[in-house]
Design a protein around this motif. Structure first.
Motif, short mmCIF file in Angstrom:
data_model
loop_
_atom_site.label_atom_id
_atom_site.label_comp_id
_atom_site.label_asym_id
_atom_site.label_seq_id
_atom_site.Cartn_x
_atom_site.Cartn_y
_atom_site.Cartn_z
N GLN A 33 0.83 -1.20 0.00
CA GLN A 33 0.00 0.00 0.00
C GLN A 33 0.87 1.26 0.00
O GLN A 33 0.55 2.24 -0.67
N TYR A 34 1.97 1.21 0.74
CA TYR A 34 2.88 2.34 0.72
C TYR A 34 3.49 2.51 -0.66
O TYR A 34 3.59 3.62 -1.19
N ARG A 35 3.89 1.40 -1.26
CA ARG A 35 4.47 1.46 -2.61
C ARG A 35 3.48 2.09 -3.59
O ARG A 35 3.85 2.95 -4.40
N ALA A 36 2.22 1.69 -3.50
CA ALA A 36 1.20 2.24 -4.40
C ALA A 36 1.04 3.74 -4.19
O ALA A 36 0.87 4.50 -5.15
N ALA A 37 1.10 4.17 -2.93
CA ALA A 37 0.97 5.60 -2.64
C ALA A 37 2.13 6.39 -3.23
O ALA A 37 1.94 7.48 -3.79
N VAL A 38 3.34 5.85 -3.15
CA VAL A 38 4.51 6.54 -3.69
C VAL A 38 4.45 6.59 -5.21
O VAL A 38 4.78 7.62 -5.82
N VAL A 39 4.02 5.51 -5.83
CA VAL A 39 3.89 5.51 -7.29
C VAL A 39 2.89 6.59 -7.73
O VAL A 39 3.12 7.33 -8.69
N ASP A 40 1.77 6.68 -7.01
CA ASP A 40 0.80 7.73 -7.31
C ASP A 40 1.42 9.12 -7.14
O ASP A 40 1.23 10.01 -7.98
N LEU A 41 2.13 9.30 -6.04
CA LEU A 41 2.74 10.60 -5.77
C LEU A 41 3.73 10.99 -6.86
O LEU A 41 3.71 12.12 -7.37
N LEU A 42 4.61 10.06 -7.23
CA LEU A 42 5.60 10.35 -8.27
C LEU A 42 4.92 10.56 -9.63
O LEU A 42 5.36 11.40 -10.43
N GLY A 43 3.86 9.82 -9.88
CA GLY A 43 3.13 10.01 -11.14
C GLY A 43 2.49 11.38 -11.22
O GLY A 43 2.55 12.05 -12.25
N ALA A 44 1.88 11.81 -10.11
CA ALA A 44 1.25 13.14 -10.08
C ALA A 44 2.29 14.24 -10.25
O ALA A 44 2.10 15.20 -11.00
N LEU A 45 3.42 14.09 -9.55
CA LEU A 45 4.49 15.08 -9.67
C LEU A 45 5.06 15.12 -11.09
O LEU A 45 5.30 16.20 -11.64
N ALA A 46 5.27 13.94 -11.67
CA ALA A 46 5.86 13.88 -13.01
C ALA A 46 4.96 14.57 -14.03
O ALA A 46 5.43 15.36 -14.86
N TYR A 47 3.67 14.30 -13.96
CA TYR A 47 2.79 14.96 -14.93
C TYR A 47 2.70 16.45 -14.66
O TYR A 47 2.60 17.26 -15.59
N GLY A 48 2.75 16.83 -13.38
CA GLY A 48 2.75 18.25 -13.07
C GLY A 48 3.94 18.97 -13.67
O GLY A 48 3.82 20.09 -14.19
N GLU A 49 5.11 18.34 -13.62
CA GLU A 49 6.32 18.94 -14.20
C GLU A 49 6.23 19.00 -15.72
O GLU A 49 6.62 19.99 -16.34
N LEU A 50 5.71 17.94 -16.33
CA LEU A 50 5.56 17.93 -17.78
C LEU A 50 4.58 19.00 -18.24
O LEU A 50 4.82 19.71 -19.22
N ALA A 51 3.47 19.12 -17.51
CA ALA A 51 2.48 20.14 -17.85
C ALA A 51 3.06 21.54 -17.68
O ALA A 51 2.77 22.45 -18.48
N ALA A 52 3.88 21.73 -16.65
CA ALA A 52 4.50 23.04 -16.44
C ALA A 52 5.44 23.39 -17.59
O ALA A 52 5.48 24.53 -18.04
N PHE A 53 6.18 22.39 -18.05
CA PHE A 53 7.06 22.61 -19.19
C PHE A 53 6.26 23.06 -20.41
O PHE A 53 6.61 24.03 -21.09
N GLU A 54 5.16 22.37 -20.68
CA GLU A 54 4.33 22.72 -21.84
C GLU A 54 3.72 24.10 -21.69
O GLU A 54 3.65 24.88 -22.65
N ARG A 55 3.29 24.42 -20.47
CA ARG A 55 2.65 25.71 -20.25
C ARG A 55 3.62 26.86 -20.43
O ARG A 55 3.25 27.94 -20.92
N LEU A 56 4.87 26.67 -20.03
CA LEU A 56 5.86 27.72 -20.19
C LEU A 56 6.08 28.07 -21.66
O LEU A 56 6.30 29.23 -22.00
N ALA A 57 6.00 27.05 -22.49
CA ALA A 57 6.14 27.31 -23.93
C ALA A 57 5.02 28.21 -24.43
O ALA A 57 5.25 29.11 -25.26
#
Length: 248
Positions: A33-57
């Protein structure tokens, strides 16, 4: 974008880590359950960073000068590097980064559609205020993570060194036309509400993340601590508004 300065960050306890927070990833990940929570957290962060990159353009198209365009390009580069670190980490622990990000695409894209800036100044305020609210939330969660994951999360949330850029541009615009301040203050309050609502929706939809926050995984927050957490986030928001010369 991560525009936070040390004085902008919510103050969190500095006690020695205990429980999962005192463990490394190899030991902590034995709990599925902890592993699943971390995967979710990293997934949310990763997409947030990718979206920020796109938005800056997109925001670069609104930049009033070549120097400002170059500054945004530098910021975008930092965001993409953060995304790559998160994607690589997901791969290292045997997870598909695309699948980890997918559950968060609709919510984050919806937030950005609802808060699309109409001009250069609104874009700067969104980056400085709006994105930093999410950063505050992730920093709070990071205190409950295993040491390896915590180090990565804090690294990708680190200030990219451009807080002064946003503050200088916004304050200069308000000095030139004080009426701008009222419009941007309303915009920042809207961003605050939308960011908190979006964060709550994401957590509510992901059982592992919600369990981490309210108890049961990673020495999760109890309900009283959740309230204190949002009080700290709100206080940090007020400080950022003051730095911009806006009323909270």
């Amino acid at each position: 974008m991560r525009f936070m300065t040390s004085s902008d960050k919510p103050e969190t306890a500095s006690a020695e880590p205990t429980g999962v927070a005192a463990q490394g990833w190899a030991r902590a990940a034995a709990d599925p359950q902890y592993r699943a929570a971390v995967v979710d957290l990293l997934g949310a962060l990763a997409y947030g960073e990718l979206a920020a990159f796109e938005r800056l353009a997109e925001d670069a198209k609104l930049a009033p000068s070549l120097a400002d365009k170059a500054e945004l390009a530098k910021m975008a580069s930092s965001e993409f590097q953060h995304f790559e670190r998160l994607r690589n980490r997901l791969t290292e622990i045997g997870e598909d980064a695309t699948q980890a990000m997918e559950p968060f695409v609709a919510a984050l894209d919806g937030f950005h559609r609802q808060t699309a800036p109409s001009d250069w100044l609104e874009g700067l305020v969104k980056a400085y205020v709006g994105d930093s609210i999410a950063s505050d939330f992730y920093r709070e969660v990071a205190a409950r993570l295993d040491s390896d994951t915590r180090e990565l999360v804090l690294a990708v949330l680190d200030d990219t060194g451009h807080a002064g850029f946003a503050v200088d541009r916004v304050r200069a615009a308000i000095d030139a036309d004080p009426r701008v301040g009222g419009r941007l203050a309303l915009w920042a309050r809207r961003l605050m509400g939308e960011a908190l609502s979006q964060s709550q929706r994401v957590v509510a939809d992901r059982d592992a993340l919600s369990t981490m926050l309210v108890g049961g995984v990673a020495d999760g927050f109890d309900l009283a601590e959740v309230g204190r957490m949002f009080s700290r986030i709100t206080e940090a928001h007020t400080k950022r508004m003051a730095a911009l010369g806006l009323a909270a």
